[in-house]
Scaffold this motif. Sequence first.
Motif: not given
Length: 424
Positions: A266-268, A289-298, A401-408
């Motif tokens: 839901t964050e991504f 939502s800004k759950n950066f602690d959980k997404t910062k390494l993705f 988050l946009y770039l994380c989705n692109r790599l996903m």
Amino acid sequence: MTVRGYAKCEICGFNLLLKIGEGSESFQPHIFDCPECFTSLSVALRLTEYGHAFEPGENCTYPNNEEIEELDLLPNNKIDKSIICLHSDFAFNKDQIHDPLGTATVKLNSIGIMVKYATKRWPMINPDNHIKIRKGPLFLDIAHYFDVPDCKNIWTSIIKPYYTMTKKNNLKIIETLKNKYIFERKKYVPKVNIKQAEDMYYDFFSSMFYPRFNNIYIIINNAIVKAKQTNPKEFSRFIEFYKNERWHNSEEHIVQIFNEYFSYTTEFAQMRVYARIDNSNVEDLIVGSKNFDKTKLFYGNAYEVITDEYIFLAGIFNIISGRNFDQFSSMTLNKYINDVNKDSRSTPLKSYTPFNDFLNEMDSTLRNGSHHASIRRDGEVIYYRSGGTGAVREIEYSKYLYLCNRLMILSTVIFCLENKWLSK
């Protein structure tokens, strides 16, 4: 549907009226900053048999009745920092995040996008009369055609177990999972294109990430077909090499990335729509939502996995170029694997122009920042150091988050294509 919730910051006592948009997941956590003291607060929306239940979380409690009555008196035509708009499927512009009608406006504006792409994917849908086909409001119907409702549950209870069962060759459970998947998807779409169990990978990920998934899939699959036609014998040698030497570890690493993504889907998902439709102008958008602690390494983790998958692309590239799969023009594949750093692995592949569609968006500086423990969030912006001069760079969290989705999306394409060609 917009769910109204109330929360109170336990640190400073600031009261909040939350306007939470119904997303595609049955459980929707949200982490955001208190607008008064900037403490990280968390709440969640949970779908139950009785409707949506609002749950306060970390550093949050319920206001008392008098405080709730005061929040209810906030005017519907005035921006107020006591109002926080949240939605697990969309982002807001700066004027909407504290607007009483912000969540409703974002949902309304998204209908046009969903209709456009849902009707491309499902040509049999007529947006003028589809309410007669399915029950429920317009927005929810289009969202179901466009997205994969409860995708996290499908991943954890069907797709990932299927991946495990194929390794154990448990045909009975595989068939059960296939039928379970078809049943789940038929709740929302007119047709499920599943003939064999392995079709689930493609159907699931292409449904989640259409049309970007499909566009990249065609590019890479066309390259694979071209390599096979160019030199069938060498292509077979490459497939055997990759299957025997790399595929097992490759799959395991990609599945780890998928687990990471679905753990915080839901964050991504707040930026997934924009990544799917190639709308990269997201710097001015704000995610609730800004759950950066959980997404910062993705991003860094996904970058590492994808640059390892360049080895698969390299074999295809070499064959297309008229060489043996393990021979570049100036080095061997073994040297490429062992001596070329991951930031430079894309360089030879870029001479095959179609690959540039996705190779050019890989950002090694952002990867370096996340993996050198030099990345932090301040409000809407992420700051990081990428090495070299040590200069501080910045990127909006929405863009991250946009770039994380692109790599996903790229990871899912490679995963599906490797299964298609290597499992034969």
